[in-house]
Design a protein around this motif. Structure first.
Motif, short mmCIF file in Angstrom:
data_model
loop_
_atom_site.label_atom_id
_atom_site.label_comp_id
_atom_site.label_asym_id
_atom_site.label_seq_id
_atom_site.Cartn_x
_atom_site.Cartn_y
_atom_site.Cartn_z
N ARG A 1 2.61 7.14 7.56
CA ARG A 1 3.99 7.54 7.80
C ARG A 1 4.90 7.09 6.66
NH1 ARG A 1 6.71 9.26 12.30
NH2 ARG A 1 4.87 8.90 13.57
N ALA A 2 4.67 5.88 6.16
CA ALA A 2 5.49 5.39 5.06
C ALA A 2 5.24 6.18 3.78
CB ALA A 2 5.21 3.90 4.83
N VAL A 3 3.98 6.56 3.55
CA VAL A 3 3.68 7.38 2.36
C VAL A 3 4.35 8.74 2.47
CG1 VAL A 3 1.83 8.57 1.12
CG2 VAL A 3 1.52 6.20 1.84
N LEU A 4 4.27 9.37 3.64
CA LEU A 4 4.91 10.67 3.84
C LEU A 4 6.40 10.60 3.58
CD1 LEU A 4 3.10 11.93 7.07
CD2 LEU A 4 2.90 12.89 4.78
N ALA A 5 7.01 9.46 3.89
CA ALA A 5 8.45 9.30 3.68
C ALA A 5 8.82 9.15 2.22
CB ALA A 5 8.94 8.07 4.45
N ARG A 6 7.84 8.78 1.38
CA ARG A 6 8.15 8.45 -0.01
C ARG A 6 7.70 9.50 -1.02
NH1 ARG A 6 7.45 3.46 2.47
NH2 ARG A 6 8.74 1.77 1.69
N THR A 7 6.71 10.31 -0.69
CA THR A 7 6.13 11.18 -1.71
C THR A 7 6.58 12.63 -1.55
OG1 THR A 7 4.07 11.88 -2.75
CG2 THR A 7 4.05 11.67 -0.37
N ASP A 8 6.63 13.34 -2.68
CA ASP A 8 6.91 14.78 -2.64
C ASP A 8 5.65 15.56 -2.96
OD1 ASP A 8 6.58 14.26 -5.31
OD2 ASP A 8 8.44 15.22 -5.96
N ARG A 9 4.48 14.91 -2.87
CA ARG A 9 3.20 15.56 -3.12
C ARG A 9 2.52 15.88 -1.79
NH1 ARG A 9 3.39 17.81 -7.33
NH2 ARG A 9 1.12 17.91 -7.50
N PRO B 1 0.78 -1.23 0.00
CA PRO B 1 0.00 0.00 0.00
C PRO B 1 0.81 1.29 0.00
CG PRO B 1 -1.03 -1.60 1.43
CD PRO B 1 0.27 -2.21 0.99
N ALA B 2 1.80 1.40 0.88
CA ALA B 2 2.56 2.65 0.96
C ALA B 2 3.32 2.92 -0.33
CB ALA B 2 3.52 2.61 2.15
N GLU B 3 3.90 1.88 -0.90
CA GLU B 3 4.69 2.05 -2.13
C GLU B 3 3.79 2.45 -3.29
OE1 GLU B 3 6.80 -1.57 -2.74
OE2 GLU B 3 7.94 -1.42 -0.87
N VAL B 4 2.65 1.77 -3.42
CA VAL B 4 1.75 2.06 -4.53
C VAL B 4 1.14 3.46 -4.38
CG1 VAL B 4 -0.41 1.40 -5.66
CG2 VAL B 4 1.22 -0.37 -4.95
N LEU B 5 0.69 3.79 -3.19
CA LEU B 5 0.10 5.11 -2.96
C LEU B 5 1.09 6.23 -3.27
CD1 LEU B 5 -1.82 4.36 0.35
CD2 LEU B 5 -2.88 5.08 -1.80
N ALA B 6 2.32 6.07 -2.82
CA ALA B 6 3.33 7.10 -3.08
C ALA B 6 3.66 7.19 -4.56
CB ALA B 6 4.59 6.79 -2.27
N ASP B 7 3.71 6.05 -5.24
CA ASP B 7 4.03 6.07 -6.67
C ASP B 7 2.92 6.75 -7.47
OD1 ASP B 7 5.55 5.19 -9.08
OD2 ASP B 7 3.77 3.98 -9.41
N LEU B 8 1.68 6.37 -7.21
CA LEU B 8 0.57 6.94 -7.97
C LEU B 8 0.26 8.38 -7.56
CD1 LEU B 8 -1.83 3.88 -8.22
CD2 LEU B 8 -0.15 4.69 -9.87
#
Length: 283
Positions: A114-122, A80-87
């Motif tokens: 928290r994992a999404v916040l670490a991966r995305t610049d959006r 989930p975190a990886e896919v959400l951050a990618d999309l």
């Protein structure tokens, strides 16, 4: 292969009450932005291959509530975190839900958000379970660190207030001595709750004019209430969130592999705010 980008508002959906609140909030925001809404369900690889039947029901409900809104459904397999951050790279906003304040285990307590916040610049907006779409005419609250007044953070808050035709309340630490609760990448912010949104007497002049000048010129209809009040930043922001349509805080971008840095003020606001919280990454 060239990546086709269609700017949208994306809401992560997993069938939980928090994700339904996030979808409702995201639908209203997408309508104000004039963008499509994507309801995204991420199925972990080891789980059943079946989709989420509630996703179609949620999409139908939102289409009926927001005629003319382009509501799309997307179901993918992955972490989930990886896919959400990618999309999220194709999104103007990524919207995620959480459990109600005081309940353990929701995304804002760690894991996915928290994992999404670490991966995305959006920008990522976190919506509390039970919050619904909220009242859009309530103030937008911006927590600002005067030592690092980032244009992207300020611009996001101004635009949010302009869409809602509401006041932008800017709260900050001014020249107060910093203590342990203020030395966070989200800035030191302090305010007190009030019963109404009308004019009030400010205790001290606030943001230097040059910090806001360009945004006042771009969006002159946004009423700005600048405040510089004493108190504990996290407690005041949580109190202020009760009468806000959105609380906006910043997150310093960090080099790949270091993850998102969440200071004590942001940590408390993300767990206790009753209003949706927008976390805007910046340099």
């Amino acid at each position: 292969m060239t990546r086709t980008v269609t700017l949208c508002v994306t809401a992560g959906c997993d069938g939980s009450p928090g994700s339904r609140a996030a979808a409702a909030w995201a639908a209203r925001e997408a309508g104000m932005l004039g963008l499509p809404l994507v309801l995204l369900h991420v199925r972990e690889p080891e789980r059943s291959s079946g989709g989420d039947p509630a996703l179609g029901e949620t999409a139908g409900l939102l289409r009926s509530r927001h005629p003319g809104l382009d509501v799309r459904v997307q179901q993918v397999s992955g972490r989930p975190a990886e896919v959400l951050a990618d999309l999220a790279r194709d999104a103007a906003l990524l919207v995620l839900g959480s459990r109600a304040p005081g309940r353990a285990g929701g995304p804002l307590a760690g894991s996915v958000a928290r994992a999404v916040l670490a991966r995305t610049d959006r920008p990522v907006v976190l919506v509390r379970e039970g919050a619904g779409a909220g009242e859009p005419s309530a103030p937008v609250v911006l927590g600002l660190d005067l030592a690092h007044p980032d244009a992207r953070l300020i611009g996001f808050a101004f635009a949010a207030a302009a869409r809602r035709d509401t006041v932008l309340r800017i709260v900050h630490d001014g020249d107060h001595p910093r203590d342990g609760d203020l030395s966070t990448p989200y800035g030191a912010v302090a305010a007190v709750p009030r019963p109404a949104y009308g004019p009030r007497t400010l205790r001290r002049p606030a943001v230097p004019s040059e910090v806001l000048r360009s945004w006042r010129e771009k969006l002159p209809d946004v009423l700005v209430a600048e405040e510089n009040l004493c108190g504990t930043p996290a407690a005041h922001l949580v109190d202020l969130s009760r009468d806000a349509s959105l609380v906006v805080i910043g997150r310093r971008s960090r080099p790949a592999g270091f993850g998102a840095r969440l200071g004590p003020v942001a940590h408390t606001v993300l767990h206790r705010s009753t209003a949706p919280v927008a976390v805007v990454p910046h340099d």
